[in-house]
Design a protein around this motif. Structure first.
Motif, PDB file in Angstrom:
ATOM      1  N   ASN A 170       0.783  -1.268  -0.014  1.00  0.00           N
ATOM      2  CA  ASN A 170       0.125  -0.116  -0.080  1.00  0.00           C
ATOM      3  C   ASN A 170       0.828   1.403  -0.141  1.00  0.00           C
ATOM      4  N   TRP A 173       1.199   3.552   3.035  1.00  0.00           N
ATOM      5  CA  TRP A 173       1.850   2.924   4.565  1.00  0.00           C
ATOM      6  C   TRP A 173       2.552   4.089   5.002  1.00  0.00           C
ATOM      7  N   TRP A 271      -5.119   1.876   6.692  1.00  0.00           N
ATOM      8  CA  TRP A 271      -4.716   0.823   7.519  1.00  0.00           C
ATOM      9  C   TRP A 271      -4.889   1.179   9.117  1.00  0.00           C
ATOM     10  N   ASP A 274       0.681  -0.071  10.622  1.00  0.00           N
ATOM     11  CA  ASP A 274       1.691   0.185   9.841  1.00  0.00           C
ATOM     12  C   ASP A 274       2.589  -1.385   9.817  1.00  0.00           C
TER      13      ASP A 274
END
Length: 346
Positions: A170, A173, A271, A274
């Motif tokens: 991603n 992040w 998210w 991490d």
């Protein structure tokens, strides 16, 4: 009169635009008009059903029990670690593998409340209901590899070991240096850049963006050949010649929104943790975590993978020269992976 007509046209245009952004309801397996149920399934804590498929030796005699998590657009049938090694190898090692349909894929019910954490809990519940014991192994490929980060974060106490095959990163992040992630992001085709921007910043527009015809959308969804390396293209030719299928329509039979599109919204969304800050789940070397990556992967930037494992030195990193994203379908790789994870053999 003109203002009234203009207002009616504007209202109609807005109504059409809103309708265009709304995905159709999923075709739930077993519901009227929905696909049939053919797989064994478990009922989860919230009433959803999760479909799975068993491979290898029986769990009663198995020395090792593994849950395999499929990639983007795939299903439980695409368990490469169960199908690519020979049956003799799997039997000799004593491996029992369960591959699942992730929520919304194949014959698993969609999960409109799905989060990064929820699938790790689904996997834990699957292991419990199948009698896997206190600890088990997890392996994930591509977008399924990304899911393994969630297992390492949320259920590390249940893991005997883990392997990530070319796990999708991603770009948002927070642990990535801005210049590194930005540079990798802009190496993607423009259509992929926009598809991921939409999934991250305005997820409610994901369905429309990936079904409209005005602008380029996800190359992965469309299946453009330029996303594959030269080795990937050769692997695809061999697979087609031998009748091996991946990304079969079965995986998306309940609708692309609850499978592909929700995958994008979750995988490239915000998210709750991490991965770069995950703690070593095996501080006493009672298990191991492996990450395998091709250095010519055009879908997952190798430079971001190198940064992650540089920050997490407890991961055993295997970089494959000349390999692309489909290296898992090469002869010998899965045998080497299983031996590394299960027996510590290099």
């Amino acid at each position: 009169m003109f203002r009234r007509v203009a207002l009616l046209l504007l209202v109609g245009l807005l109504a059409w635009a809103y309708q265009a952004t709304q995905p159709p309801p999923p075709k739930i397996c077993g519901s009227p008009g929905g696909p049939p149920i053919t797989a064994p399934r478990i009922k989860l804590r919230d009433g959803r059903y999760l479909a799975y498929k068993e491979h290898g030796v029986s769990k009663q005699v198995a020395r090792y029990k593994i849950i395999f998590v499929h990639g983007f657009g795939s299903s439980r049938h695409d368990a490469v670690i169960a199908t690519k090694p020979s049956a003799e190898f799997i039997e000799e090692l004593g491996v029992h593998i369960v591959s699942l349909d992730r929520p919304g894929y194949g014959e698993s019910d969609p999960d409109p409340k799905r989060t990064v954490k929820s699938l790790a809990l689904d996997i834990e519940e699957l292991a419990d209901q199948l009698g896997f014991g206190s600890k088990f192994y997890v392996v994930g490929y591509s977008m399924g590899g990304q899911v393994i980060w969630s297992c390492l974060q949320y259920i590390p106490h249940r893991l005997a070991g883990a392997t990530l095959y070319a796990p999708v990163v991603n770009y948002w992040w927070p642990g990535f240096p801005a210049n590194l992630s930005t540079d990798a992001y802009y190496k993607q085709p423009p259509g992929d850049q926009w598809a991921l921007r939409v999934a991250h910043h305005i997820p409610w527009l994901t369905y429309w963006w990936n079904t409209q015809k005005l602008f380029p959308s996800s190359s992965v969804i469309v299946g453009k050949p330029e996303i594959f390396s030269s080795q990937d293209l050769e692997i695809r030719r061999k697979m087609q010649a031998s009748g091996i299928q991946t990304n079969r329509p079965h995986g998306k039979q309940q609708g692309v929104y609850e499978s592909n599109h929700r995958d994008m919204m979750i995988g490239f969304g915000r998210w709750e943790f991490d991965p770069i800050e995950i703690k070593n789940p095996f501080p006493n070397n009672e298990g191991s975590v492996h990450l395998w990556q091709g250095d010519e992967d055009r879908l997952v930037p190798v430079e971001l993978q190198r940064f992650i494992v540089g920050k997490l030195p407890w991961i055993d990193y295997h970089e494959l020269p000349g390999a692309g994203h489909l290296f898992a379908y090469n002869d010998g790789i899965n045998e080497a992976m299983l031996k590394s994870m299960l027996t510590g053999e290099k």
